[in-house]
Design a protein around this motif. Structure first.
Motif, PDB file in Angstrom:
ATOM      1  N   SER A 126       0.852  -1.187   0.000  1.00 27.66           N
ATOM      2  CA  SER A 126       0.000   0.000   0.000  1.00 27.66           C
ATOM      3  C   SER A 126       0.884   1.233   0.000  1.00 27.66           C
ATOM      4  CB  SER A 126      -0.911   0.020   1.241  1.00 27.66           C
ATOM      5  OG  SER A 126      -1.853  -1.019   1.188  1.00 27.66           O
TER       6      SER A 126
ATOM      7  N   SER B 179      -3.510   0.681  -9.079  1.00 24.33           N
ATOM      8  CA  SER B 179      -3.951  -0.376  -8.164  1.00 24.33           C
ATOM      9  C   SER B 179      -4.350  -1.613  -8.963  1.00 24.33           C
ATOM     10  CB  SER B 179      -5.137   0.107  -7.318  1.00 24.33           C
ATOM     11  OG  SER B 179      -4.749   1.183  -6.480  1.00 24.33           O
TER      12      SER B 179
ATOM     13  N   ARG C  46      -0.264  -7.532  -4.651  1.00 27.93           N
ATOM     14  CA  ARG C  46      -1.456  -6.675  -4.734  1.00 27.93           C
ATOM     15  C   ARG C  46      -1.055  -5.273  -4.324  1.00 27.93           C
ATOM     16  NH1 ARG C  46      -6.580  -7.677  -5.409  1.00 27.93           N
ATOM     17  NH2 ARG C  46      -6.267  -9.910  -5.114  1.00 27.93           N
TER      18      ARG C  46
ATOM     19  N   LYS D  45      -1.992  -1.391  -3.735  1.00 27.51           N
ATOM     20  CA  LYS D  45      -3.089  -0.457  -3.493  1.00 27.51           C
ATOM     21  C   LYS D  45      -2.508   0.936  -3.413  1.00 27.51           C
ATOM     22  CE  LYS D  45      -5.887  -3.712  -0.797  1.00 27.51           C
ATOM     23  NZ  LYS D  45      -6.537  -3.982   0.510  1.00 27.51           N
TER      24      LYS D  45
END
Lengths: 112, 111
Positions: A12, A85, A107, A109
């Motif tokens: 993130s 993202s 992943r 973000k």
């Protein structure tokens, strides 16, 4: 056997910051290293690639670096945007195998 | 150029049935590869075809098979479906056998 490790599994970052994803491959014969971006409900999209005779390649906000000695390669995204993202996959391919070995995915973000 | 197309996009089958998935590569591409994507195992290589010849095969049981036609279109078949075959099946085409372009995938659900 052949293996590609990818880290981190989730990342993130704040919008505008940089993101770095790292991969390590096991087959020293690997000579082609693509990176893919996969959005929900879609197939992987090739975003950048590098061959073993090159140490770095850049395309606008995206860059890939390769260290053949250490068998590491990394994806760098600068000035991240919310549309970055997605899940990112690295892969490695060796001559004559006609296949990719994929990493497990990251992943990403990007927080607005 | 049109991208890689896969049909059908979604499929629901029952255990024990068989299924055939289709892939049309980018015009001019003669190499077609298939991958299985699951949350647990990630992206795994199934097989690759070039000019109707299978050049490599992944570590999957013989229930998984494929073929390529003279127009480079490819099909893969899974017989005697098991619950664990539920996955996104991705097809990729390539001109030079390295830079691969993926289709949207076929989502197979086995019940």
């Amino acid at each position: 056997g052949e293996n590609v490790e990818q880290h981190p599994s989730t990342l993130s970052v704040q919008e505008g910051d940089s993101a770095v994803i790292k991969c390590t491959y096991s087959d020293s014969a690997s000579n082609y290293f693509p990176w893919y971006k996969q959005e929900l409900g879609k197939g992987p999209q090739l975003i950048i690639d590098i061959r073993s005779n090159v140490g770095e390649k850049k395309d606008q906000r995206i860059a890939v670096t390769l260290n053949k000695t250490a068998k590491h390669f990394s994806l760098h995204i600068t000035e991240t945007q919310p549309e970055d993202s997605a899940v990112y996959f690295c892969a490695a391919s060796s001559p004559g195998t006609y296949k990719y070995i994929f990493g497990t995915g990251t992943r990403l973000k990007v927080l607005a | 150029k049109a991208g890689v197309t896969q049909t059908p996009r979604y499929l629901i089958k029952t255990r024990g049935q068989q299924v055939t998935l289709s892939c049309s590569p980018i015009s001019g591409h003669r190499s077609v590869s298939w991958y299985q994507q699951t949350p647990g195992q990630g992206l795994q290589f199934l097989f690759e075809y070039f000019s109707e010849t299978q050049r490599n095969k992944g570590n999957f049981p013989g229930r998984f098979s494929g073929r390529q036609f003279s127009n480079s279109r490819s099909e893969m078949n899974v017989s005697t479906l098991e619950l664990g075959d539920s996955a996104l099946y991705l097809c990729a085409s390539s001109f030079d056998s390295q830079k691969q372009y993926f289709g949207p995938g076929t989502r197979l659900t086995v019940t």
